[in-house]
Design an enzyme around this catalytic site. Structure first.
Site, PDB file in Angstrom:
ATOM      1  N   ASP A  17      -0.720   9.399   4.880  1.00  0.00           N
ATOM      2  CA  ASP A  17      -1.243  10.568   5.599  1.00  0.00           C
ATOM      3  C   ASP A  17      -1.662  10.246   7.029  1.00  0.00           C
ATOM      4  O   ASP A  17      -2.576  10.867   7.570  1.00  0.00           O
ATOM      5  CB  ASP A  17      -2.432  11.196   4.838  1.00  0.00           C
ATOM      6  CG  ASP A  17      -2.094  11.403   3.379  1.00  0.00           C
ATOM      7  OD1 ASP A  17      -1.017  11.947   3.114  1.00  0.00           O
ATOM      8  OD2 ASP A  17      -2.897  11.004   2.521  1.00  0.00           O
ATOM      9  N   HIS A  46       5.622  14.459   4.038  1.00  0.00           N
ATOM     10  CA  HIS A  46       5.566  14.275   5.494  1.00  0.00           C
ATOM     11  C   HIS A  46       5.594  15.638   6.183  1.00  0.00           C
ATOM     12  O   HIS A  46       6.496  16.434   5.946  1.00  0.00           O
ATOM     13  CB  HIS A  46       6.741  13.404   5.964  1.00  0.00           C
ATOM     14  CG  HIS A  46       6.606  11.980   5.520  1.00  0.00           C
ATOM     15  ND1 HIS A  46       7.525  11.000   5.810  1.00  0.00           N
ATOM     16  CD2 HIS A  46       5.638  11.365   4.810  1.00  0.00           C
ATOM     17  CE1 HIS A  46       7.119   9.855   5.291  1.00  0.00           C
ATOM     18  NE2 HIS A  46       5.982  10.054   4.679  1.00  0.00           N
ATOM     19  N   ARG A 141      16.273  -0.524 -16.348  1.00  0.00           N
ATOM     20  CA  ARG A 141      17.702  -0.255 -16.129  1.00  0.00           C
ATOM     21  C   ARG A 141      18.249   0.877 -16.996  1.00  0.00           C
ATOM     22  O   ARG A 141      19.362   0.811 -17.505  1.00  0.00           O
ATOM     23  CB  ARG A 141      18.530  -1.548 -16.299  1.00  0.00           C
ATOM     24  CG  ARG A 141      18.455  -2.371 -15.032  1.00  0.00           C
ATOM     25  CD  ARG A 141      18.380  -3.818 -15.271  1.00  0.00           C
ATOM     26  NE  ARG A 141      17.102  -4.189 -15.872  1.00  0.00           N
ATOM     27  CZ  ARG A 141      16.808  -5.415 -16.253  1.00  0.00           C
ATOM     28  NH1 ARG A 141      17.689  -6.376 -16.118  1.00  0.00           N
ATOM     29  NH2 ARG A 141      15.622  -5.697 -16.769  1.00  0.00           N
ATOM     30  N   THR A 252      -0.977  16.661   1.232  1.00  0.00           N
ATOM     31  CA  THR A 252       0.237  17.462   1.397  1.00  0.00           C
ATOM     32  C   THR A 252       0.856  17.798   0.048  1.00  0.00           C
ATOM     33  O   THR A 252       1.342  18.900  -0.167  1.00  0.00           O
ATOM     34  CB  THR A 252       1.263  16.664   2.246  1.00  0.00           C
ATOM     35  OG1 THR A 252       0.609  16.187   3.408  1.00  0.00           O
ATOM     36  CG2 THR A 252       2.451  17.502   2.632  1.00  0.00           C
ATOM     37  N   LEU A 285      -5.498  11.967  17.764  1.00  0.00           N
ATOM     38  CA  LEU A 285      -6.495  11.531  18.730  1.00  0.00           C
ATOM     39  C   LEU A 285      -7.347  12.722  19.181  1.00  0.00           C
ATOM     40  O   LEU A 285      -8.507  12.582  19.555  1.00  0.00           O
ATOM     41  CB  LEU A 285      -5.780  10.897  19.934  1.00  0.00           C
ATOM     42  CG  LEU A 285      -6.607   9.917  20.742  1.00  0.00           C
ATOM     43  CD1 LEU A 285      -7.092   8.769  19.883  1.00  0.00           C
ATOM     44  CD2 LEU A 285      -5.819   9.400  21.925  1.00  0.00           C
TER      45      LEU A 285
HETATM   46  P1  IMP Z   1       1.225   7.686  -7.271  1.00  0.00           P
HETATM   47  O1  IMP Z   1       2.026   6.820  -6.356  1.00  0.00           O
HETATM   48  O2  IMP Z   1       1.628   9.131  -7.154  1.00  0.00           O
HETATM   49  O3  IMP Z   1       1.191   7.210  -8.683  1.00  0.00           O
HETATM   50  O4  IMP Z   1      -0.288   7.599  -6.753  1.00  0.00           O
HETATM   51  C1  IMP Z   1      -0.978   6.365  -6.705  1.00  0.00           C
HETATM   52  C2  IMP Z   1      -2.017   6.370  -5.584  1.00  0.00           C
HETATM   53  O5  IMP Z   1      -1.356   6.444  -4.325  1.00  0.00           O
HETATM   54  C3  IMP Z   1      -2.981   7.557  -5.596  1.00  0.00           C
HETATM   55  O6  IMP Z   1      -4.238   7.163  -5.088  1.00  0.00           O
HETATM   56  C4  IMP Z   1      -2.328   8.545  -4.647  1.00  0.00           C
HETATM   57  O7  IMP Z   1      -3.263   9.444  -4.098  1.00  0.00           O
HETATM   58  C5  IMP Z   1      -1.768   7.605  -3.605  1.00  0.00           C
HETATM   59  N1  IMP Z   1      -0.596   8.157  -2.932  1.00  0.00           N
HETATM   60  C6  IMP Z   1       0.675   8.179  -3.363  1.00  0.00           C
HETATM   61  N2  IMP Z   1       1.481   8.720  -2.443  1.00  0.00           N
HETATM   62  C7  IMP Z   1       0.707   9.036  -1.401  1.00  0.00           C
HETATM   63  C8  IMP Z   1       0.958   9.611  -0.122  1.00  0.00           C
HETATM   64  O8  IMP Z   1       2.068   9.914   0.272  1.00  0.00           O
HETATM   65  N3  IMP Z   1      -0.124   9.783   0.687  1.00  0.00           N
HETATM   66  C9  IMP Z   1      -1.369   9.417   0.328  1.00  0.00           C
HETATM   67  N4  IMP Z   1      -1.650   8.873  -0.866  1.00  0.00           N
HETATM   68  C10 IMP Z   1      -0.625   8.682  -1.707  1.00  0.00           C
END
Ligand code: IMP
Length: 339
Positions: A17, A46, A141, A252, A285
């Site tokens: 983020d 994104h 796999r 998001t 910023l």
């Molecule tokens: P997962 O990857 O969806 O299993 O989430 C695992 C951890 O990564 C959690 O704390 C999510 O909030 C964080 N996370 C996963 N993808 C994002 C992202 O794109 N932005 C911010 N946090 C993320």
């Protein structure tokens, strides 16, 4: 291949983020990128705000804003077929998206498996998009790949071959990493991390190009730190203070409120090292310094803001090449080398 190598990798420097979507979109336009490749998976959203419209992308590269950029999905990426097809339509990028035949497919049973895991939901704070379970199946796999999906037949290609060919021809290739360095499965705050490595080397591997073909590694930081879900966050502010500062954001993908802390120089320096960064971008910023909002000309940066940026630059030991001064892609001050 000449002395100057054309590949650029963009990665997150904190916990995701940071505003990578905007940075990638800006660079795609500025550098006249021939091919942009999205890595990672659909848990990463994104955001791109361009000429008054907003897109929240989970598969299609943010570089789509440049109509002459070809858009790729890396072999190491994971997609959900319906989501990908919808984003292609929403971004008007039909005809220039190609999916590596080896990209993985997330299916409903992956999402269901994640939803039934208390560990993922409660301890890890997963976005529960099925990404981790699909990675498990990949390692076992048994995962379905893009080449196995009828609906993707017309979009398949070999991204690695294309990226390497373009680089050898001296054409710009941009690699869009996802999440942030400290959500890395290897280098992050385990177990409060995502299910892949999120450093620059990992994204090169996802695409299938080697480290010698990279010219720039740009690490994106926000002017403050946010984190969705549990795990360490040094200097975390109480929510009411964060609200007062205007730093509270919502995820998001999940819509969850993000935890916030002030810019962490030490963490940023570690991200620079872990990614061999050649430069940094600092987004939002204008949230830290409202007086910089909408500024695009480097000469118009107020001296107080310039001093803050110089201090960060000194601590990071790499040049700050971009500053974000608003949501719009073009609300950017470019401080890097001019072509
Ligand atoms: P997962 O990857 O969806 O299993 O989430 C695992 C951890 O990564 C959690 O704390 C999510 O909030 C964080 N996370 C996963 N993808 C994002 C992202 O794109 N932005 C911010 N946090 C993320």
């Amino acid at each position: 291949m000449g002395g100057i190598l054309p590949a650029t990798v963009v990665v997150g420097g904190f916990f995701g983020d940071e505003g990578k979507g905007k940075v990638v979109a800006y660079l795609a336009l500025k550098k006249r990128v021939s091919l942009a490749v999205r890595c990672g998976a659909i848990n990463a959203g994104h955001t791109v705000v361009y000429r008054g419209r907003t897109w929240k992308l989970r598969s299609v590269p943010s570089a789509f804003v440049n109509p002459s950029t070809e858009l790729g999905i890396a072999a190491g990426a994971l997609v959900k077929v319906d989501l990908l097809l919808r984003e292609i339509e929403e971004t008007g990028s039909a005809g220039r998206v190609c999916v590596d035949s080896m990209a993985g497919i997330i299916e409903d049973h992956h999402v269901e498996r994640e939803r039934s895991s208390e560990h993922l939901a409660k301890t890890v704070g997963s976005t529960l998009q099925g990404v981790g379970e699909a990675m498990v199946d990949r390692v076992r796999r048994v995962l379905k790949l893009a080449r196995d999906v009828e609906a993707l037949r017309g979009l398949l290609c070999n991204i690695s071959e294309r990226a390497n060919t373009y680089i050898d021809e001296g054409r710009e290739v941009l690699i869009e990493g996802t999440q942030g360095t400290f959500l890395s499965l290897f280098h992050g705050t385990y177990p409060y991390v995502t299910s892949r490595d999120t450093t620059a080397s990992a994204f090169l591997s996802e695409v299938g190009i080697g480290p010698r073909k990279v010219r720039e590694v740009i690490v994106v930081f926000k002017s403050y730190v946010t984190r969705v879900g549990p795990g360490p966050l040094r200097g975390e502010l109480p929510i009411d203070e964060a609200v007062k500062l205007g730093w509270v954001e919502y995820g998001t993908v999940t819509g969850r409120p993000r935890r916030v802390a002030p810019f962490d120089v030490e963490l940023a320096r570690r991200a620079v090292v872990l990614n061999s960064a050649t430069g940094a971008a600092i987004t939002k910023l204008d949230v830290l310094f409202p007086e910089v909002r909408g500024v695009r000309d480097p000469a118009k940066i107020p001296s107080k803001v310039r001093r803050w940026v110089d201090e960060v630059e000194g601590a990071l030991k790499v040049p700050v090449i971009m500053l974000g001064t608003g949501e719009e892609v073009e609300d950017t001050v470019y401080l890097g080398e001019q072509e």
